[in-house]
Scaffold this motif. Structure first.
Motif, PDB file in Angstrom:
ATOM      1  N   ARG A 192      -2.472  29.909  43.959  1.00 20.66           N
ATOM      2  CA  ARG A 192      -2.447  30.325  42.555  1.00 20.66           C
ATOM      3  C   ARG A 192      -1.056  30.808  42.146  1.00 20.66           C
ATOM      4  N   ALA A 193      -0.035  30.492  42.944  1.00 18.59           N
ATOM      5  CA  ALA A 193       1.329  30.918  42.638  1.00 18.59           C
ATOM      6  C   ALA A 193       2.138  29.739  42.108  1.00 18.59           C
ATOM      7  N   HIS A 194       3.238  30.060  41.438  1.00 19.46           N
ATOM      8  CA  HIS A 194       4.100  29.067  40.811  1.00 19.46           C
ATOM      9  C   HIS A 194       5.530  29.329  41.263  1.00 19.46           C
ATOM     10  N   ASP A 195       6.364  28.305  41.235  1.00 19.18           N
ATOM     11  CA  ASP A 195       7.754  28.489  41.668  1.00 19.18           C
ATOM     12  C   ASP A 195       8.680  28.863  40.517  1.00 19.18           C
ATOM     13  N   VAL A 196       8.151  29.033  39.310  1.00 15.71           N
ATOM     14  CA  VAL A 196       8.935  29.536  38.181  1.00 15.71           C
ATOM     15  C   VAL A 196       8.531  30.994  37.943  1.00 15.71           C
ATOM     16  N   ILE A 197       9.509  31.887  38.007  1.00 17.71           N
ATOM     17  CA  ILE A 197       9.218  33.313  37.883  1.00 17.71           C
ATOM     18  C   ILE A 197      10.020  33.908  36.733  1.00 17.71           C
ATOM     19  N   GLN A 198       9.623  35.097  36.323  1.00 19.29           N
ATOM     20  CA  GLN A 198      10.345  35.829  35.282  1.00 19.29           C
ATOM     21  C   GLN A 198      10.533  37.268  35.736  1.00 19.29           C
ATOM     22  N   LEU A 199      11.744  37.775  35.567  1.00 17.99           N
ATOM     23  CA  LEU A 199      12.083  39.136  35.947  1.00 17.99           C
ATOM     24  C   LEU A 199      12.394  39.964  34.709  1.00 17.99           C
ATOM     25  N   ALA A 200      12.111  41.238  34.795  1.00 18.54           N
ATOM     26  CA  ALA A 200      12.451  42.182  33.726  1.00 18.54           C
ATOM     27  C   ALA A 200      12.745  43.524  34.367  1.00 18.54           C
ATOM     28  N   TYR A 201      13.641  44.270  33.742  1.00 18.15           N
ATOM     29  CA  TYR A 201      13.945  45.596  34.271  1.00 18.15           C
ATOM     30  C   TYR A 201      14.170  46.571  33.130  1.00 18.15           C
ATOM     31  N   VAL A 202      13.975  47.827  33.430  1.00 13.74           N
ATOM     32  CA  VAL A 202      14.163  48.900  32.454  1.00 13.74           C
ATOM     33  C   VAL A 202      15.056  49.955  33.083  1.00 13.74           C
TER      34      VAL A 202
END
Length: 235
Positions: A192-202
């Motif tokens: 159920r995983a994908h090789d396109v990811i998204q990162l975010a930081y605060v």
């Protein structure tokens, strides 16, 4: 015989997730909090929606992300956005902190669970308000603050990677690399995983949501080659 819930006066609830998102990984680093997730939402066992943003900016210093039923995630985003919008309308300079959003979400999840209509989510709230803040809220309303959080299959596959290569005083780039390594493993081992990811930081400057990126994968391991050759020779 067709059962009509409206005529009977009963209310129907969702009994199982339908469109679901995968793992979330969140780490504290020396300047703030970093979260990562992939962009896939699966319809049952089918990888249907491959370009979905599952990271939401709730306020100028709060990020919300979850794994689980995507429609429940959208509902929570609307509920948390109402709080932020109401605070802006008062215009008194008082705004909810990231911890306020985490506590509210814990109470909301507990209320929904008690009504036998739970939010099928593992929620992660990340923020920066004079200090770094990271918390997990599960389907039962359980609230836990931590320096790192994993949900979904990342809880099984990625804790060893995090314990070996991460510490809370690492830089942002080091934290990003740890999350990328985790999603490499998940893409190979979690269907159920994908090789396109998204990162975010605060951090102290606010929230930063980056563009999706594709993790580098490796499929030419010697073990794969030897097994393929052995299979050819035995045929």
């Amino acid at each position: 015989m067709i059962f009509n819930s409206e005529i009977s006066g009963q209310q129907e609830h969702t009994t199982s997730p339908v469109v679901t998102g995968g793992s979330v990984i969140a780490l504290v680093y020396n300047g703030g909090v970093l979260v990562g997730t992939d962009t896939l939402c699966s319809y049952g066992s089918m990888a249907t929606f491959k370009n979905v943003q599952k990271i939401a900016q709730i306020s100028k210093n709060t990020i919300y992300v979850s794994s689980g039923e995507f429609s429940d995630f959208q509902q929570v985003v609307r509920e948390l956005a109402k709080i932020d919008r109401s605070a802006l309308q008062y215009d008194d300079g008082v705004h909810p902190s990231p911890k306020d959003y985490g506590n509210y979400l814990a109470r909301l999840s507990y209320k929904k669970r008690c009504k036998i209509n739970p939010l099928y989510l593992q929620n992660v709230i990340a923020g920066f308000d004079n200090d770094k803040y990271l918390a997990l809220v599960d389907i039962y309303g359980t609230y836990l603050e931590s320096k790192f959080i994993t949900t979904g299959f990342a809880s099984y596959f990625c804790k060893a990677i995090i314990s070996n290569y991460w510490n809370e005083n690492c830089s942002l780039d080091q934290a990003k690399q740890v999350i990328r390594e985790c999603f490499k493993v998940l893409f190979c081992r979690d269907c159920r995983a994908h090789d396109v990811i998204q990162l975010a930081y605060v951090d102290a400057q606010g929230t930063h949501i980056e563009e999706p990126e594709r993790v580098e994968t490796k499929w030419d391991f010697n073990g794969f080659k030897y097994r393929a050759n052995e299979k050819l020779h035995t045929q």
